[in-house]
Design an enzyme around this catalytic site. Structure first.
Site, PDB file in Angstrom:
ATOM      1  N   ARG A 108       0.848  -1.189   0.000  1.00 46.56           N
ATOM      2  CA  ARG A 108       0.000   0.000   0.000  1.00 46.56           C
ATOM      3  C   ARG A 108       0.892   1.250   0.000  1.00 46.56           C
ATOM      4  O   ARG A 108       1.948   1.263   0.635  1.00 46.56           O
ATOM      5  CB  ARG A 108      -0.854  -0.023   1.272  1.00 46.56           C
ATOM      6  N   THR A 382      -8.304   0.455 -10.282  1.00 46.05           N
ATOM      7  CA  THR A 382      -7.842  -0.708  -9.584  1.00 46.05           C
ATOM      8  C   THR A 382      -7.995  -1.930 -10.468  1.00 46.05           C
ATOM      9  O   THR A 382      -8.802  -1.936 -11.369  1.00 46.05           O
ATOM     10  CB  THR A 382      -8.690  -0.798  -8.309  1.00 46.05           C
ATOM     11  N   ASN A 402      -5.809   4.277  -7.383  1.00 53.08           N
ATOM     12  CA  ASN A 402      -7.056   4.871  -6.898  1.00 53.08           C
ATOM     13  C   ASN A 402      -7.966   5.245  -8.067  1.00 53.08           C
ATOM     14  O   ASN A 402      -8.410   4.375  -8.770  1.00 53.08           O
ATOM     15  CB  ASN A 402      -6.827   6.025  -5.928  1.00 53.08           C
ATOM     16  N   SER A 453      -7.911   0.968   3.071  1.00 51.37           N
ATOM     17  CA  SER A 453      -8.303   0.501   1.736  1.00 51.37           C
ATOM     18  C   SER A 453      -9.523  -0.403   1.831  1.00 51.37           C
ATOM     19  O   SER A 453      -9.879  -0.879   2.907  1.00 51.37           O
ATOM     20  CB  SER A 453      -7.130  -0.278   1.138  1.00 51.37           C
ATOM     21  N   SER A 454     -10.148  -0.641   0.686  1.00 56.29           N
ATOM     22  CA  SER A 454     -11.221  -1.639   0.604  1.00 56.29           C
ATOM     23  C   SER A 454     -10.790  -2.856  -0.205  1.00 56.29           C
ATOM     24  O   SER A 454     -11.588  -3.773  -0.410  1.00 56.29           O
ATOM     25  CB  SER A 454     -12.452  -1.032  -0.074  1.00 56.29           C
ATOM     26  N   GLY A 473     -13.220  -1.649  -7.539  1.00 62.17           N
ATOM     27  CA  GLY A 473     -14.547  -1.065  -7.313  1.00 62.17           C
ATOM     28  C   GLY A 473     -14.673  -0.248  -6.043  1.00 62.17           C
ATOM     29  O   GLY A 473     -15.783  -0.007  -5.572  1.00 62.17           O
ATOM     30  N   GLY A 474     -13.544   0.184  -5.471  1.00 64.17           N
ATOM     31  CA  GLY A 474     -13.597   1.014  -4.260  1.00 64.17           C
ATOM     32  C   GLY A 474     -14.345   0.294  -3.157  1.00 64.17           C
ATOM     33  O   GLY A 474     -14.154  -0.905  -2.931  1.00 64.17           O
TER      34      GLY A 474
HETATM   35  O1  DON Z   1      -7.859   1.124  -1.779  1.00 66.33           O
HETATM   36  C1  DON Z   1      -9.021   1.389  -2.077  1.00 66.33           C
HETATM   37  O2  DON Z   1      -9.977   1.005  -1.439  1.00 66.33           O
HETATM   38  C2  DON Z   1      -9.278   2.216  -3.319  1.00 66.33           C
HETATM   39  N1  DON Z   1      -8.159   3.081  -3.571  1.00 66.33           N
HETATM   40  C3  DON Z   1      -9.579   1.316  -4.464  1.00 66.33           C
HETATM   41  C4  DON Z   1      -9.987   2.087  -5.688  1.00 66.33           C
HETATM   42  C5  DON Z   1     -10.777   1.289  -6.647  1.00 66.33           C
HETATM   43  O3  DON Z   1     -11.041   0.138  -6.455  1.00 66.33           O
HETATM   44  C6  DON Z   1     -11.234   2.000  -7.873  1.00 66.33           C
HETATM   45  N2  DON Z   1     -11.947   1.072  -8.697  1.00 66.33           N
HETATM   46  N3  DON Z   1     -12.679   0.924  -9.451  1.00 66.33           N
END
Ligand code: DON
Length: 572
Positions: A108, A382, A402, A453-454, A473-474
């Site tokens: 990370r 991501t 991100n 993070s997720s 997908g955040g």
């Molecule tokens: O670490 C995280 O949770 C985010 N930075 C992830 C970003 C993400 O998955 C964007 N995707 N579509």
């Protein structure tokens, strides 16, 4: 029981066809999965066919799953630059077949040593709009190059320079961009046009390229070669490091050379969850994903449960997610910096108490849960790749810069596109981030801290076999993984394509609404949930780009499934 123990193929035509057909489908979409003969037993699922091919090329040269993961991740940095890359970070779960060693490699990004919350507030104490998403302050120190070096040296069987070979070739010789690249570049065209180096690197004559345009990234090829030849020092010291510091600080950042020199990956013990006979190995902090998954599954275990999409059960899943995301916001952050009661948050006792507050007939309003810590005082764009090799070594890695094209900052002469991962910190309790996630003091900006993070790569193992799975997908990564695991565990047979293609819903405590994918749930399904008091919001774009590999214990066959949504833009 939950302990904290330590985790092909050029199907270009099929892959593209699947993605395109899927856009037109309603209801459970048909992801294409492919079964390989038992003798094959090595498989790669990634978000781009060229990246998958890079991994197979490395298998062909005698590499193991860890070498292949390095090759696939590096190739994704070239062919999917908007998603992940050397300027980003991520989490890798490794399983070594020889001795069963499982580890999470945490690469990370970290906040620079001069980062403080004040950087993101104006003189009146108001958050500076966009400061965590654009400009030099939005960039955290990247971890992916250190991970490539670490994984190659400690777990690989080939020299790093060999595993980086296919990516270097794609970058130098170029590759034809597909419709996904063209669409994402169009979506971010104005953003990229405002950043001259990014525009030169990713656009065609200052405009979004059309499919078929050959994108060449010679500077990135050189940077990768430097890493291949000099290891960490090829990126974190010398020419590349100096160029990164200069680019970030010119854009308003506060980096010092030591921030790069001091970057280290951390090997952590993965989180392990037992759920109805399956063992799930997934990420520990600083990803919130594992804890959220553990807590959700343990709450759901208290109920009779089979199909996660039947309205009665969807209600229970939503209620579990609501509670798990509340805990994320109130308790979670980088536990190298703040005390997080992980054992209690993931205990069955706590899950039982939280599950008792779920009313099977009615949605809890998020505000009814209160804003106080619900824990007893005693005691947070991501890509994903899944790989298994013939020996049984496995990798599940979710990597990110991100948001699409990250901060947009490309250090001149390096080809490295930098992340905007600082947005994953929480500025204030009522200031949500790009994924509308709220957070608290545990996830406040601090020097050298990792933003919550997720990302939730996972191995799922039961008597049926081994599933290696993950998605971008955040915040919606957690619900995607939860649904996929529920689907997998809830069935005696494995239809990988169905698991990856099934329609998705999501809840994250705040905003208090259930998000559902467009054209995916019947009016009756929706009114069933509304009758219980849920507020539904249909999201126009599908989300996620799940990549799964499954190895059957019954007959040793391996299968892969690429998310049919890969043709969509997986972002808010
Ligand atoms: O670490 C995280 O949770 C985010 N930075 C992830 C970003 C993400 O998955 C964007 N995707 N579509």
């Amino acid at each position: 029981m939950l302990g904290r123990r330590i985790g092909s193929i050029g199907w270009f035509g099929a892959w593209c066809a699947t993605a395109i057909v899927a856009l037109a489908l309603v209801g459970p979409r048909a992801a294409r999965s492919q079964d390989l003969p038992a003798a094959e037993q090595a498989a790669i699922a990634s978000a781009h066919p060229l990246a998958t091919e890079a991994g197979h090329e490395i298998f062909g040269r005698g590499g193991n799953a860890f070498d292949a993961a390095v090759a696939v991740a590096a190739a994704l940095a070239v062919v999917e630059p908007y998603s992940s890359g050397l300027g980003g970070g991520g989490f890798w779960l490794l399983h070594r077949a020889r001795d069963g060693h499982e580890v999470m490699v945490d690469s990370r990004e970290v906040a620079p040593s001069a980062a403080t919350p004040d950087l993101f507030f104006d003189a009146d104490g108001k958050p500076i709009p966009g400061a965590t998403r654009r400009g030099g302050k939005s960039v955290a120190v990247p971890g992916v190059p250190a991970a490539l070096v670490h994984i190659a040296e400690r777990y690989g069987s080939l020299p790093l320079s060999v595993s980086l070979g296919p990516a270097v070739r794609y970058a130098r010789e170029g590759f034809e961009v597909g419709s996904r690249y063209a669409r994402i570049a169009k979506l971010r065209e104005r953003f990229l046009q405002s950043l001259p180096v990014a525009a030169r690197t990713f656009l065609d004559n200052d405009g979004a390229p059309r499919p078929g345009f050959v994108l060449r990234q010679p500077a990135l090829a050189e940077t990768m070669e430097r890493v291949g030849a000099r290891g960490r020092d090829g990126f974190y010291r010398g020419f590349v490091a100096q160029a990164l510091v200069a680019a970030v600080n010119r854009a308003g950042g506060v980096w010092q050379p030591a921030d790069l020199e001091n970057y280290r990956v951390v090997e952590r013990t993965p989180l392990r969850i037992d759920y109805r006979g399956a063992t799930i190995t997934t990420v520990a902090l600083p990803s919130a994903g594992g804890i959220a998954l553990a807590h959700s599954l343990q709450m759901l275990e208290r109920f009779e449960f089979a199909d996660a999409r039947a309205p009665r059960n969807a209600h229970l899943v939503i209620e579990a997610l609501r509670r798990a995301f509340q805990d994320r916001a109130l308790h979670l952050g980088d536990d190298d910096f703040v005390a997080v009661p992980v054992e209690r948050l993931t205990s069955r006792d706590y899950a039982a108490r939280r599950a008792a507050t779920i009313d099977p007939a009615r949605a809890t309003k998020s505000e009814e849960l209160g804003n106080k810590r619900s824990m007893p005082p005693a005691s947070g764009n991501t890509t994903h790749l899944s790989i298994i090799d013939r020996m049984g070594n496995r990798v599940a890695a979710t990597l990110s810069i991100n948001l699409l094209f990250g901060s947009g900052i490309v250090a001149s002469g390096t080809g490295v596109l930098l992340n905007n991962e600082m947005d994953d910190f929480s500025l204030k309790a009522d200031v949500p981030n790009a994924f509308r996630l709220r957070g608290g003091a545990a996830n406040a900006v601090a020097p050298r801290k990792r933003p919550l993070s997720s990302m939730t790569p996972a191995f799922v193992e039961d008597e049926k076999g081994i599933l290696i799975i993950g998605a971008p997908g955040g915040s919606r990564i957690v619900s995607q993984q939860l649904l996929a695991i529920l689907d997998y565990v809830g069935s005696t047979t494995v239809d990988l394509a169905r698991i990856v293609g099934a329609p998705r819903y999501h809840h994250q405590w705040w905003p208090d609404r259930v998000e559902i994918e467009l054209d995916s749930f019947s009016p009756e399904w929706q009114s069933g949930l509304e009758a219980k008091g849920h507020r539904l919001r249909t999201v126009k774009r599908k989300w996620g780009n799940m990549q799964a590999v499954f190895k059957s214990k019954a007959n040793g066959t391996v299968s892969i499934a690429n998310d049919p949504r890969g043709g969509d833009v997986a972002w808010y």
